[in-house]
Write a protein that holds these residues in place. Structure first.
Motif, PDB file in Angstrom:
ATOM      1  N   LYS A 219       0.861  -1.181   0.000  1.00 26.41           N
ATOM      2  CA  LYS A 219       0.000   0.000   0.000  1.00 26.41           C
ATOM      3  C   LYS A 219       0.897   1.230   0.000  1.00 26.41           C
ATOM      4  O   LYS A 219       1.949   1.221   0.618  1.00 26.41           O
ATOM      5  CB  LYS A 219      -0.873  -0.013   1.263  1.00 26.41           C
ATOM      6  N   ILE A 220       0.480   2.251  -0.722  1.00 26.99           N
ATOM      7  CA  ILE A 220       1.281   3.469  -0.765  1.00 26.99           C
ATOM      8  C   ILE A 220       0.382   4.683  -0.512  1.00 26.99           C
ATOM      9  O   ILE A 220      -0.720   4.755  -1.036  1.00 26.99           O
ATOM     10  CB  ILE A 220       2.093   3.546  -2.090  1.00 26.99           C
ATOM     11  N   TYR A 221       0.874   5.555   0.359  1.00 28.44           N
ATOM     12  CA  TYR A 221       0.114   6.744   0.727  1.00 28.44           C
ATOM     13  C   TYR A 221       0.823   7.972   0.189  1.00 28.44           C
ATOM     14  O   TYR A 221       1.933   8.292   0.628  1.00 28.44           O
ATOM     15  CB  TYR A 221       0.019   6.867   2.261  1.00 28.44           C
ATOM     16  N   TYR A 222       0.195   8.651  -0.760  1.00 28.92           N
ATOM     17  CA  TYR A 222       0.764   9.890  -1.306  1.00 28.92           C
ATOM     18  C   TYR A 222      -0.357  10.693  -1.969  1.00 28.92           C
ATOM     19  O   TYR A 222      -1.037  10.182  -2.862  1.00 28.92           O
ATOM     20  CB  TYR A 222       1.877   9.562  -2.328  1.00 28.92           C
ATOM     21  N   PRO A 223      -0.548  11.957  -1.531  1.00 28.44           N
ATOM     22  CA  PRO A 223      -1.681  12.729  -2.069  1.00 28.44           C
ATOM     23  C   PRO A 223      -1.570  13.043  -3.561  1.00 28.44           C
ATOM     24  O   PRO A 223      -2.563  13.394  -4.194  1.00 28.44           O
ATOM     25  CB  PRO A 223      -1.671  14.025  -1.235  1.00 28.44           C
ATOM     26  N   GLY A 224      -0.353  12.870  -4.124  1.00 33.13           N
ATOM     27  CA  GLY A 224      -0.176  13.135  -5.549  1.00 33.13           C
ATOM     28  C   GLY A 224      -0.697  12.012  -6.435  1.00 33.13           C
ATOM     29  O   GLY A 224      -0.819  12.176  -7.654  1.00 33.13           O
TER      30      GLY A 224
ATOM     31  N   SER B 159       4.427   7.429   2.512  1.00 34.03           N
ATOM     32  CA  SER B 159       4.435   6.253   3.380  1.00 34.03           C
ATOM     33  C   SER B 159       4.039   5.042   2.563  1.00 34.03           C
ATOM     34  O   SER B 159       3.225   5.148   1.635  1.00 34.03           O
ATOM     35  CB  SER B 159       3.461   6.435   4.543  1.00 34.03           C
ATOM     36  N   PHE B 160       4.637   3.906   2.900  1.00 28.91           N
ATOM     37  CA  PHE B 160       4.249   2.674   2.208  1.00 28.91           C
ATOM     38  C   PHE B 160       4.380   1.489   3.142  1.00 28.91           C
ATOM     39  O   PHE B 160       5.155   1.502   4.099  1.00 28.91           O
ATOM     40  CB  PHE B 160       5.059   2.477   0.918  1.00 28.91           C
TER      41      PHE B 160
END
Ligand SMILES: *Cc1c(COP(=O)(O)O)cnc(C)c1O
Length: 377
Positions: free
Chosen positions: A271-276, A298-299
């Motif tokens: 899972k990857i967290y990035y608003p872009g 974050s991942f």
């Protein structure tokens, strides 16, 4: 004035007396008075110091506020802002705020009678539902740490205003280069200037900007009364840091985009967290309110063991707390920055043991990607 120009020419520049192009370090505690109460604007350096004043004017300009304030750390800034409230007041806060913010609210300020509730502020309805008769403020962090959740500043500040609440935004992750919450309706913006604004892992500091003369007067009273000020040498380092803030944020953005694209394709990353990322649930809001998505990603690699394995193999990513510096940093929130949050609550928030957070620096992106490729294999 455009942002990049403002970072060089904003605030107070140079020294009128000598012609020095930079504001000197006024390493001084007190100032001569010609007669009792007659002075050149400075009496005692807790109340005001010329180097700190130049920095305070600079953050005011960068955030589009009415006045600026500099403190000895981000936590000192946050604590001073909270001192605007009184026993019996209630504050609604973003649920995955910085661990230290959660700690000061639930272990220190609660003892003084300042109540807080933590909700997922990315939903306007959650904010509405949390408002109580004694609620005085809405405290937002966007993007959040470490899950990069986004709150709509304009919409939530409008709601807060309608209900008579102050809106406070921790703008550490975006910096005033990308995002200026006061121009979107917030009343108070604050920073851990230890991070991007300083930018070189060499100073601990906090900054605040407020949008009115009333708040300016109240916060100056708190700053002078409680005394958590920033010293002149560190103020000077921040002024110096701001000069390259725009360049650093642009370089970070370019690197981050490439790294996210790499991580997004990697089979070891669940899972990857990035608003872009377009699939980020609040991607459109992030795009609307911020000129860039920032350098925090974050991942999840699945487990604590796997996370440790990755950390052990990295060469350029330094395992360290903190973020926002020229060098890339990596951390495991569950055991580092967010260790002060109880395990049950971490689980609720989604801060798993396999969650890795990176702060992308301004090295060559190819080296950083090669480093991650080796570590993840
Ligand atoms: C680091 C940080 C703080 C605390 O700032 P210090 O300078 O460490 O006291 C507050 N908010 C955020 C988002 C941070 O990253």
């Amino acid at each position: 004035m455009k942002k990049l120009t403002q970072m060089i020419h904003g605030g107070i520049t140079g020294d009128a007396q000598t012609g020095a192009v930079n504001v000197p370090v006024y390493q001084v505690s007190t100032y001569k008075q010609d007669k009792v109460g007659e002075h050149k604007g400075f009496e005692y350096s807790r109340t005001g110091n010329p180097t700190r004043h130049a920095l305070e004017e600079l953050i005011k300009d960068l955030e589009g506020g009415h006045a600026g304030f500099a403190f000895g750390s981000g936590m000192a800034a946050i604590s001073a802002v909270m001192m605007l409230f009184s026993s019996g007041d209630h504050v609604i806060m973003t649920d995955d705020v910085y661990g230290g913010t959660y700690r000061v609210m639930t272990k220190v300020l609660n003892r003084l009678g300042i109540e807080s509730d933590f909700v997922d502020t990315s939903s306007l309805q959650n904010i509405k539902d949390a408002i109580k008769p004694n609620t005085k403020a809405l405290y937002l962090e966007t993007p959040t740490n470490p899950l990069l959740k986004i709150t709509d500043i304009e919409a939530s500040a409008a709601l807060a205003k309608e209900k008579g609440l102050l809106t406070i935004v921790d703008n550490t992750f975006s910096t005033p280069y990308w995002q200026t919450p006061i121009t979107q309706g917030a009343d108070i913006v604050l920073h851990s200037a230890t991070k991007y604004i300083g930018g070189h892992s060499d100073v601990v500091a906090g900054l605040v900007a407020v949008n009115s003369s009333e708040l300016a007067e109240e916060l100056h009273f708190v700053q002078n009364s409680t005394g958590g000020i920033l010293g002149p040498q560190d103020s000077w380092l921040l002024i110096r840091g701001v000069k390259t803030l725009g360049l650093r944020m642009e370089a970070t953005e370019r690197n981050t985009e490439k790294i996210v694209a790499f991580l997004n394709e990697h089979p070891a990353v669940s899972k990857i967290y990035y608003p872009g990322l377009e699939e980020h649930p609040n991607h459109e809001i992030a795009r609307k309110q911020s000129g860039g998505f920032g350098g925090m990603v974050s991942f999840d690699v699945g487990s604590q063991e796997k996370a440790d394995e990755v950390l052990g193999k990295l060469k350029y990513f330094t395992l360290a707390e903190s973020l926002g510096a020229v060098e890339s940093l990596i951390s495991v929130p569950a055991r580092m920055t967010h260790a002060s949050i109880p395990p049950e609550r971490r689980k609720e928030l989604g801060i798993t043991d396999g969650l890795i957070r990176i702060s992308v620096g301004i090295e060559d992106a190819e080296d950083l990607i090669e480093d991650l490729r080796t570590a993840l294999s």
